[in-house]
Design a protein around this motif. Structure first.
Motif, PDB file in Angstrom:
ATOM      1  N   VAL A 146       0.831  -1.208   0.000  1.00  0.00           N
ATOM      2  CA  VAL A 146       0.000   0.000   0.000  1.00  0.00           C
ATOM      3  C   VAL A 146       0.862   1.253   0.000  1.00  0.00           C
ATOM      4  O   VAL A 146       0.615   2.200  -0.755  1.00  0.00           O
ATOM      5  N   ASN A 147       1.901   1.273   0.818  1.00  0.00           N
ATOM      6  CA  ASN A 147       2.739   2.459   0.917  1.00  0.00           C
ATOM      7  C   ASN A 147       3.616   2.660  -0.329  1.00  0.00           C
ATOM      8  O   ASN A 147       3.949   3.799  -0.674  1.00  0.00           O
ATOM      9  N   ILE A 204       1.171   4.417  -2.591  1.00  0.00           N
ATOM     10  CA  ILE A 204       0.984   5.827  -2.218  1.00  0.00           C
ATOM     11  C   ILE A 204       2.162   6.664  -2.691  1.00  0.00           C
ATOM     12  O   ILE A 204       1.991   7.755  -3.262  1.00  0.00           O
ATOM     13  N   CYS A 208      -5.879   5.785   3.755  1.00  0.00           N
ATOM     14  CA  CYS A 208      -4.759   5.028   4.313  1.00  0.00           C
ATOM     15  C   CYS A 208      -4.513   5.391   5.768  1.00  0.00           C
ATOM     16  O   CYS A 208      -4.119   4.533   6.571  1.00  0.00           O
TER      17      CYS A 208
END
Length: 211
Positions: free
Chosen positions: A55-56, A59, A102
């Motif tokens: 996920v990061n 991002i 998030c």
């Protein structure tokens, strides 16, 4: 930025896992060796580290696809999301929504799990018959609670508050808590329950005050 975000997400999940550990220790002490066995602890720690990586990375990639123009210096101590978005000259609405989502997943959700754990812990502690048992149980949780307040308080305000050009120094001040102050104080906070450390502090503090 990606490295920083992964470590931040891991910290959030680890604090939630520590709250669960204390919940099992206080609310189900007889089952603690069975529930929190070595294999399960390793799995929890591995999940904390792995869960935030994809996920990061996404991002970070999304933010650096934005157009940046004019000033290329961020008004911050490190490469963080809010100061990077302030430098972008395109539409950042989608990016801000992704950051909020998030933040809910990696900050708010673990925090809610911690609150749920401690609500059960406090309920169990209040039912203990002796004051000695209550004091011992509270002391078991005190260090973790202090770290949670310092870390989650500053991180939640930083990432969930509306972006504004006013009070720019507040963002820097808050970032110091969850990036520098909390990790720096962690060893001291967690070791305060150690009798040898407590006794050493009692011997040192009077001498420092006398000087």
């Amino acid at each position: 930025m990606c490295f920083f975000l992964v470590l931040g997400a891991t910290e959030c999940f680890l604090l939630a896992v520590m709250a669960y550990d204390r919940y099992v220790a206080i609310c189900n002490p007889l089952h603690y060796p069975l529930v929190m066995n070595h294999k399960f602890c390793v799995q929890l720690v591995a999940a904390c580290w792995i869960s935030g990586i994809p996920v990061n990375i996404g991002i970070t990639a999304q933010i650096f696809t934005l157009p940046f123009c004019e000033c290329n210096q961020i008004n911050h101590f490190f490469c963080d999301i809010p100061p990077m978005l302030k430098l972008a000259c395109g539409d950042i609405f989608v990016n801000e929504m992704v950051v909020y989502i998030c933040a809910v997943l990696f900050v708010t959700l673990p925090f809610m799990l911690i609150l749920a754990s401690y609500s059960r812990i406090i309920s169990t502690i209040l039912k203990l018959p002796s004051n000695t048992g209550r004091t011992k149980a509270f002391s078991t949780c005190s260090s973790h609670l202090l770290v949670v307040v310092l870390f989650y308080g500053s991180a939640t305000i930083t990432y969930l508050k509306p972006q504004s050009n006013q009070y720019k120094g507040i963002d820097k001040l808050l970032s110091l808590f969850y990036t520098i102050m909390t990790p720096m104080f962690n060893p001291m906070i967690y070791s305060l329950r150690n009798k040898d450390v407590t006794e050493a502090l009692r011997r040192v503090l009077p001498k420092s005050l006398a000087m």
